[in-house]
Design an enzyme around this catalytic site. Structure first.
Site, PDB file in Angstrom:
ATOM      1  N   CYS A 139       2.005 -11.134  -6.058  1.00 54.93           N
ATOM      2  CA  CYS A 139       1.130 -10.066  -5.569  1.00 54.93           C
ATOM      3  C   CYS A 139       1.832  -9.361  -4.420  1.00 54.93           C
ATOM      4  O   CYS A 139       2.346 -10.006  -3.512  1.00 54.93           O
ATOM      5  CB  CYS A 139      -0.203 -10.638  -5.085  1.00 54.93           C
ATOM      6  SG  CYS A 139      -1.272  -9.387  -4.340  1.00 54.93           S
ATOM      7  N   CYS A 157      -7.200  -4.455 -10.650  1.00 53.52           N
ATOM      8  CA  CYS A 157      -5.798  -4.810 -10.462  1.00 53.52           C
ATOM      9  C   CYS A 157      -5.639  -6.238 -10.955  1.00 53.52           C
ATOM     10  O   CYS A 157      -6.217  -7.178 -10.393  1.00 53.52           O
ATOM     11  CB  CYS A 157      -5.382  -4.718  -8.996  1.00 53.52           C
ATOM     12  SG  CYS A 157      -3.657  -5.244  -8.741  1.00 53.52           S
ATOM     13  N   CYS A 198      -1.118  -9.849 -11.055  1.00 53.18           N
ATOM     14  CA  CYS A 198      -0.632 -11.225 -10.970  1.00 53.18           C
ATOM     15  C   CYS A 198      -0.842 -12.003 -12.264  1.00 53.18           C
ATOM     16  O   CYS A 198      -0.231 -13.054 -12.463  1.00 53.18           O
ATOM     17  CB  CYS A 198      -1.293 -11.953  -9.795  1.00 53.18           C
ATOM     18  SG  CYS A 198      -3.090 -12.092  -9.910  1.00 53.18           S
ATOM     19  N   ASP A 233     -10.919 -22.567  -9.804  1.00 54.46           N
ATOM     20  CA  ASP A 233     -10.958 -21.107  -9.911  1.00 54.46           C
ATOM     21  C   ASP A 233      -9.621 -20.527 -10.347  1.00 54.46           C
ATOM     22  O   ASP A 233      -9.563 -19.509 -11.041  1.00 54.46           O
ATOM     23  CB  ASP A 233     -11.409 -20.468  -8.597  1.00 54.46           C
ATOM     24  CG  ASP A 233     -10.637 -20.988  -7.404  1.00 54.46           C
ATOM     25  OD1 ASP A 233      -9.409 -20.818  -7.372  1.00 54.46           O
ATOM     26  OD2 ASP A 233     -11.255 -21.581  -6.510  1.00 54.46           O
ATOM     27  N   CYS A 286      -6.984 -10.619   4.840  1.00 54.27           N
ATOM     28  CA  CYS A 286      -7.668 -10.522   6.128  1.00 54.27           C
ATOM     29  C   CYS A 286      -9.032  -9.885   5.963  1.00 54.27           C
ATOM     30  O   CYS A 286      -9.458  -9.560   4.864  1.00 54.27           O
ATOM     31  CB  CYS A 286      -6.830  -9.707   7.106  1.00 54.27           C
ATOM     32  SG  CYS A 286      -5.183 -10.381   7.375  1.00 54.27           S
ATOM     33  N   CYS A 331      -9.089  -5.500  -6.816  1.00 52.02           N
ATOM     34  CA  CYS A 331      -8.469  -6.820  -6.944  1.00 52.02           C
ATOM     35  C   CYS A 331      -9.466  -7.811  -7.546  1.00 52.02           C
ATOM     36  O   CYS A 331     -10.472  -8.157  -6.920  1.00 52.02           O
ATOM     37  CB  CYS A 331      -8.010  -7.312  -5.567  1.00 52.02           C
ATOM     38  SG  CYS A 331      -7.416  -9.019  -5.573  1.00 52.02           S
TER      39      CYS A 331
END
Length: 532
Positions: free
Chosen positions: A429, A489, A492, A392, A8, A276
């Site tokens: 995640c 981070c 993932c 990506d 968000c 992230c």
């Protein structure tokens, strides 16, 4: 729809008390600064297209803080395509300060009550506040169970947002007036996860905060009496702030505005940074700068890494029939840089339907149907070509499989060599991206020991229907972003989580995968759960 996701965006604006009128202020005056919020939310619409909302503060209004929120895009919620209706909304919610939110989620999509900001009414002004949040608490279930254990509390919605709102409210209980920063300082000790938040009360006090690890981005700027903050810098830049005045809020810090005074304070110690990396790879607007690192430059650096990998590999013939094709839009910078380094053309052989949204956040069948109409191959560009198709990331592979079929059938492509500007996604995640189980991910079955080998990539190519597939190694991400792996981070792509709650949920995900449990990692929660 049972999947969980909530990437968000948040925004805030405040004209501090001053005899000076900021040139960024709307023509209608200080009391109409809230008009800037929809403009800011449009610039971060990429972060959420399901719902939007705004809370404004006006001391001369009976409703001191008032909230407008609804399901839909920013243009829909604020009626921006209808001048009369939009103007009526702006007059109704006019104020000298405002906070706003754009939202993604999978549950409660037709339920306006899930749109943010959330407003908590109270007779006492400093306890009457509005709040919006970007992130995810990995210990949500523990906080929820503790909150409901005494039977004195009730949750109207199963959301991280409501949990945080209740935790902050509890800190404000009692006769003593608790400053917003103190309430956050105490409540944050119980939070495990990622969060950037904006908060404002009926006394006109505002708080903007970023979690101690800095997982989610948060930028701010102040020029004269005008202050603004947003998830991404592009919203501030387009508002008119000078680039040098736009900064990233340090992890564990909060901006407070109280009695008209601006301050930055630490509310929690920051043991490490864990930004992230996916923000630079995919989520953020390419025009944004996050933590002093340009999204565009990072993506071009990824393209350089792809070209370097290709030269070292050397197995794909590069001749006059070889071109680079980006998967629009987030891959374009990397594709262009790769093509430049390899001295071959970069061509837009795929045209994206701008109104199709992001299939990354759809569920299975919807995602495939959406992917089929998302891109149109240009046969005039592609026919008979050998292409490096630059993407990506590959999460579930639904879009990629459909895309490869369409490139061959509709585009007449001779060879397709997929190049991914990201390592394989091997773990869920738990900090705010729509990847809640191992079973839904494409890469794990091909990497049983976690090692990215030539054999594994060859098997992936067969599964996708490509002539070859190559992923960037993890070290390339650090080089491209310009931050060490310890400052990012990368859970993932590594399975190493920066918080205890993340590690706990990963073990649950592993256990579910081994047992063949198709349910999501959050199954212990109520099926209605939806985060920001």
């Amino acid at each position: 729809m049972s999947e969980l996701f909530h990437e968000c965006g948040i925004a805030a604006v405040y004209h501090l008390p001053s005899d000076e009128i900021s040139p960024l202020c709307p023509d209608q005056g200080i009391d109409h600064v809230s008009r800037l919020l929809p403009r800011m939310l449009l610039d971060i619409q990429n972060r959420g297209q399901l719902a939007a909302g705004m809370t404004s503060y006006n001391p001369d209004r009976k409703q001191l803080i008032d909230t407008h929120r609804d399901i839909g895009t920013v243009r829909e919620v604020f009626r921006l395509s209808h001048r009369g209706k939009s103007e009526a909304l702006m007059r109704e919610y006019a104020g000298c300060a405002a906070i706003g939110h754009v939202r993604y989620a999978t549950c409660g999509q037709d339920d306006r009550s899930y749109a943010q900001p959330f407003e908590r009414h109270h007779l006492i002004k400093h306890k009457w506040f509005s709040f919006a949040f970007n992130g995810q608490l990995a210990n949500y279930d523990e906080l929820r169970d503790r909150l409901l254990a005494d039977n004195d509390h009730h949750l109207a919605r199963e959301t991280d947002t409501e949990i945080i709102m209740h935790e902050l409210s509890r800190e404000m209980n009692g006769e003593r007036k608790v400053p917003l920063i103190e309430a956050l300082r105490n409540a944050s000790k119980r939070f495990d996860g990622a969060y950037s938040l904006v908060m404002m009360n009926a006394e006109g006090e505002m708080l903007i905060a970023r979690d101690p690890l800095g997982i989610k981005p948060l930028c701010y700027a102040i020029e004269g009496p005008m202050f603004a903050a947003a998830s991404e810098s592009v919203a501030l830049l387009n508002l008119g702030f000078e680039p040098e005045s736009i900064k990233s809020l340090e992890p564990g810090h909060a901006i407070t505005i109280s009695k008209g005074k601006f301050a930055i304070q630490e509310f929690a110690k920051s043991p490490r940074k864990a930004h992230c990396f996916f923000e630079w790879i995919y989520f953020a607007n390419v025009a944004s700068t996050l933590d002093e690192r340009s999204v565009y430059v990072t993506r071009t650096n990824l393209g350089v890494e792809l070209a370097k990998m290709e030269r070292e590999d050397g197995r794909v013939t590069i001749d006059d029939d070889t071109i680079v094709v980006p998967v629009p839009d987030t891959s374009k910078a990397a594709a262009d840089a790769m093509a430049f380094e390899l001295k071959i053309p970069s061509r837009e052989g795929l045209i994206r339907n701008r109104y199709s949204g992001r299939t990354f956040i759809e569920t299975g069948n919807q995602r495939r149907r959406a992917a089929e109409v998302k891109y149109t191959p240009l046969r005039e560009v592609l026919e008979g070509k050998r292409i490096f198709l630059v993407e990506d990331s590959i999460v579930r592979s639904t879009t990629m499989r459909v895309l490869l079929d369409r490139l061959r059938d509709r585009g007449g492509v001779k060879e397709i060599h997929v190049r991914v500007a990201c390592p394989p996604i091997i773990a869920p995640c738990f900090y705010g991206i729509d990847m809640s189980t191992i079973g839904e991910l494409f890469a794990p079955p091909f990497l049983p020991d976690g090692q990215l080998t030539e054999e594994a990539q060859a098997e992936m190519a067969v599964a996708l229907g490509a002539d070859s597939v190559r992923f960037l190694p993890r070290a390339a991400i650090s080089r491209a972003v310009g931050l060490s792996g310890e400052q990012l981070c990368q859970a993932c792509i590594s399975g190493d989580y920066p918080t205890v709650g993340g590690e706990r949920l990963y073990q649950v995900a592993l256990d579910n995968c081994i047992s063949g449990n198709e349910g999501r990692t959050y199954e212990r929660r109520d099926p209605a759960i939806s985060t920001t």
